[in-house]
Design an enzyme around this catalytic site. Structure first.
Site, PDB file in Angstrom:
ATOM      1  N   ASP A 161       0.829  -1.199   0.000  1.00 12.90           N
ATOM      2  CA  ASP A 161       0.000   0.000   0.000  1.00 12.90           C
ATOM      3  C   ASP A 161       0.872   1.262   0.000  1.00 12.90           C
ATOM      4  O   ASP A 161       2.100   1.191  -0.122  1.00 12.90           O
ATOM      5  CB  ASP A 161      -0.971  -0.011   1.186  1.00 12.90           C
ATOM      6  N   GLU A 164       3.979   1.375   2.141  1.00 15.47           N
ATOM      7  CA  GLU A 164       4.926   0.276   1.925  1.00 15.47           C
ATOM      8  C   GLU A 164       4.665  -0.893   2.873  1.00 15.47           C
ATOM      9  O   GLU A 164       5.595  -1.540   3.348  1.00 15.47           O
ATOM     10  CB  GLU A 164       6.382   0.752   2.064  1.00 15.47           C
ATOM     11  N   GLU A 316       7.695  14.837   9.084  1.00 17.38           N
ATOM     12  CA  GLU A 316       6.744  13.844   8.574  1.00 17.38           C
ATOM     13  C   GLU A 316       5.592  13.686   9.562  1.00 17.38           C
ATOM     14  O   GLU A 316       4.423  13.699   9.192  1.00 17.38           O
ATOM     15  CB  GLU A 316       7.455  12.505   8.386  1.00 17.38           C
TER      16      GLU A 316
END
Length: 360
Positions: A161, A164, A316
């Site tokens: 997905d 990963e 992130e």
């Protein structure tokens, strides 16, 4: 310098001369380019009028496809000749991340992933729409057609997905990316328009039949949990409308299970760096809120993202509400501190800012 200005500067600074966007220049595992988040970064640049940057990225995508053309054609032939669906013999397929020069990256992460290949086609069409560079479709047509042939051949195979993960499953978000890539190319490939329309409808029906449960979209076929990336099925992939009951109930599940304050987690069982809140997903939820008339909530999310700015840029993820705190230090010991800056975080902030009409 505003965060909008800093975001543009960072993205341009870390775009390689080849056109590739390096995902996170200071995080060793992300010093590569992905078709998927690179496309969303290019889309953000298009949204603020930096069309030259986006064009260079799509030319890089073309170079990657052409460089690995033989591998792609071999994979297509293998599938057509009856490759076992459980034999994702993984290296027979195109990779998901590349060096700035378009070389494959060896490593422990799953490489067979299809979402980037559908997404770059969608993004290319968006670039053409916003920049008016219609000749680019003709220039890149061989790569476009090869990409279509590849995703059409492979879409029913289990593959990793967008995170990963889950390489033994089929994922609605991945199928949405493929659907979007196929659909946007219909007007540019009139000789294949009927075929592409049929294929797109087949994928859409598959998602409706196998990618839903309890009245909402699900993470993977056979896994009814929620995942914040399911937002992408409405924005930008368009497989469902933002006001479709399926999407409304999916967003309600995201809000109930994955939202903490203004931050959004990936999925309930996430343990990567403790399962923090991803800024890009928060921006995505804000994008959805703008489209559904919840502007004030979107503005609060945008302000929260700004508040997470660090000296080197947007990370992130942040650790305000970890889903699995015990895993955070484990990941730090294994791979270093979380990625900062992440170009994709900056890109989605730019998209949300554009949606809110914040001037650049």
């Amino acid at each position: 310098m505003t965060l909008i200005e800093e975001s543009v500067k960072l993205i341009l600074q870390h775009q390689a001369s080849t056109g590739a966007y390096l995902a996170s220049p200071a995080f060793v595992h992300y010093q590569y380019a992905w078709l998927r988040d690179g496309t969303f970064t290019a889309y953000a640049m298009n949204r603020i009028g930096k069309h030259e940057s986006a064009r260079k990225f799509y030319q890089w995508c073309n170079d990657v496809i052409r460089k690995h053309e033989t591998k792609a054609r071999t994979a297509i032939s293998a599938v057509k000749n009856g490759l076992d669906k459980n034999d994702a013999g993984r290296d027979r397929f195109l990779h998901t991340r590349y060096t700035a020069d378009g070389e494959e990256v060896a490593g422990e992460w799953g490489s067979f992933q299809l979402d980037g290949y559908g997404t770059w086609l969608w993004g290319l069409a968006e670039h053409v729409r916003m920049s008016g560079e219609h000749d680019l479709i003709h220039e890149l047509k061989p790569s476009i057609e090869l990409t279509i042939d590849y995703v059409v051949a492979c879409w029913q195979l289990p593959n990793f997905d967008c995170w990963e993960e889950g390489g033994d499953r089929i994922h609605p978000v991945t199928l949405g990316a493929i659907y979007a890539g196929i659909k946007v190319m219909e007007p540019y490939l009139p000789e294949r328009a009927f075929e592409l329309a049929q294929q797109g409808e087949t994928i859409r029906q598959f998602i409706r039949e196998h990618g839903t449960a309890n009245g909402r979209l699900i993470k993977s076929v056979g896994d009814p949990s929620v995942d914040a990336s399911l937002l992408w099925l409405a924005l930008p992939y368009g497989i469902v409308d933002v006001n479709d009951p399926l999407m409304i109930r999916t967003v309600q599940a995201i809000e109930e299970e994955l939202r903490a304050g203004h931050g959004v987690h990936r999925y309930p069982a996430d343990t990567y760096y403790g399962g923090g809140q991803w800024l890009l997903l928060s921006a995505w939820l804000g994008w959805y809120y703008v489209k559904t008339g919840r502007r004030e909530e979107a503005e609060k999310i945008a302000a929260w993202i700004v508040s997470q700015r660090q000296a080197s840029g947007l990370p992130e993820q942040v650790q305000e509400h970890l889903l699995s705190p015990a895993h955070y230090e484990m990941w730090v010991e294994r791979a270093g501190h979380p990625a900062v800056p992440l170009l994709w975080s900056h890109a989605m902030f730019l998209v949300l800012a554009a949606e809110l009409g914040i001037p650049y």
